[in-house]
Every structure is written in structure tokens, then in C-alpha cells.
Scaffold this motif. Structure first.
Motif, short mmCIF file in Angstrom:
data_model
loop_
_atom_site.label_atom_id
_atom_site.label_comp_id
_atom_site.label_asym_id
_atom_site.label_seq_id
_atom_site.Cartn_x
_atom_site.Cartn_y
_atom_site.Cartn_z
N PHE A 73 0.83 -1.20 0.00
CA PHE A 73 0.00 0.00 0.00
C PHE A 73 0.87 1.26 0.00
CE2 PHE A 73 -2.35 3.26 2.47
CZ PHE A 73 -3.42 3.45 1.60
N GLY A 74 1.88 1.29 0.85
CA GLY A 74 2.79 2.43 0.91
C GLY A 74 3.52 2.63 -0.40
N SER A 75 3.96 1.54 -1.03
CA SER A 75 4.66 1.62 -2.30
C SER A 75 3.75 2.16 -3.40
CB SER A 75 5.18 0.22 -2.67
OG SER A 75 5.76 0.23 -3.94
N ILE A 76 2.54 1.64 -3.49
CA ILE A 76 1.58 2.10 -4.50
C ILE A 76 1.22 3.56 -4.27
CG2 ILE A 76 -0.78 1.81 -5.35
CD1 ILE A 76 -0.42 -1.22 -4.80
N PHE A 77 0.98 3.92 -3.04
CA PHE A 77 0.58 5.29 -2.71
C PHE A 77 1.69 6.28 -3.08
CE2 PHE A 77 -0.61 8.89 -0.06
CZ PHE A 77 -2.00 8.88 -0.14
N SER A 78 2.94 5.95 -2.76
CA SER A 78 4.05 6.85 -3.09
C SER A 78 4.32 6.88 -4.59
CB SER A 78 5.31 6.48 -2.32
OG SER A 78 5.76 5.21 -2.69
N LEU A 81 1.42 9.22 -5.91
CA LEU A 81 1.61 10.59 -5.43
C LEU A 81 3.04 10.73 -4.92
CD1 LEU A 81 -1.72 10.92 -3.43
CD2 LEU A 81 -1.23 11.95 -5.65
N PRO A 82 3.98 11.04 -5.84
CA PRO A 82 5.39 11.14 -5.44
C PRO A 82 5.58 12.14 -4.30
CG PRO A 82 5.16 11.27 -7.83
CD PRO A 82 3.77 11.32 -7.26
N GLY A 83 6.45 11.78 -3.40
CA GLY A 83 6.77 12.63 -2.26
C GLY A 83 5.82 12.45 -1.08
N THR A 84 4.87 11.53 -1.21
CA THR A 84 3.96 11.28 -0.09
C THR A 84 4.16 9.87 0.43
OG1 THR A 84 2.22 10.52 -1.58
CG2 THR A 84 2.20 12.86 -0.99
N MET A 85 3.60 9.64 1.59
CA MET A 85 3.73 8.32 2.21
C MET A 85 2.42 8.00 2.93
SD MET A 85 6.54 7.22 5.02
CE MET A 85 5.63 7.07 6.54
#
Length: 102
Positions: A73-78, A81-85
Motif C-alpha cells: 500500500f505504501g509503495s503504490i501510494f508513493s 503521489l510522489p513525495g507522499t507516504m
């Protein structure tokens, strides 16, 4: 001996002989019920043990799944949306078994 035999015959006329067979039958039923109760208690103990083992396995499986899903989930989210976690966490004071929130 003669006196005792005479008393026995007198009492035999006054005592209901069916009561003795009824008592024996009731006593037999009682013993069967006690045995069945012991079996039920033993089975209850086994069932409780199995439930505890299954709860433990469930907790381990959920924790392992949570870790993998959280990583993905963290990998897909970042990536989206680059620069987010982002990560999935149990609510404060709770465990994975109680639920997760972003």
C-alpha cells in the motif's frame, strides 16, 4: 433366626417391593448421566483448546498479511503521489485484530 425370619415376613408385607427396582433404575440413570457429564466436560475442554489455537493462528496470519499489504500500500501510494507516504495502522490503543486505518 426364627425371630428375624418372622420380622422379615412381617416387613415384607408392609414394604413396597417395586420401590427397590425403581431405586435401582434411578441409580443406573444417575450413573449414566454422571458419565455423560464427564464426557461433555472433556469435549468442552478440547473445543476451548482448539478455539484458542485457531485464534492464535488467526492473529499470526492477520499480522503477516497486514505487514505485506501495508508495504505494498505504501509503495503504490508513493508511486501514485510522489513525495507522499501512507501506511495502514491499527487505531490508537487497538491491535490489528480490531481493524486498521490509513
Amino acid at each position: 433366626l426364627g425371630e428375624t425370619t418372622e420380622r422379615h415376613e412381617k416387613m415384607g408385607k408392609q414394604v413396597n417391593k417395586k420401590v427397590l427396582s425403581m431405586f435401582d433404575k434411578a441409580e443406573g440413570e444417575y450413573k449414566e448421566l454422571v458419565e455423560k457429564k464427564a464426557i461433555v466436560l472433556k469435549d468442552k475442554s478440547k473445543i476451548q483448546q482448539v478455539i484458542a489455537e485457531l485464534d492464535e493462528k488467526k492473529a499470526l496470519a492477520l499480522s503477516a498479511t497486514w505487514e505485506k499489504v501495508n508495504k505494498d500500500f505504501g509503495s503504490i501510494f508513493s508511486t501514485l503521489l510522489p513525495g507522499t507516504m501512507a501506511k495502514l495502522e491499527p487505531p490508537e490503543g487497538c491491535t490489528v485484530l480490531d481493524g486498521l486505518e490509513v
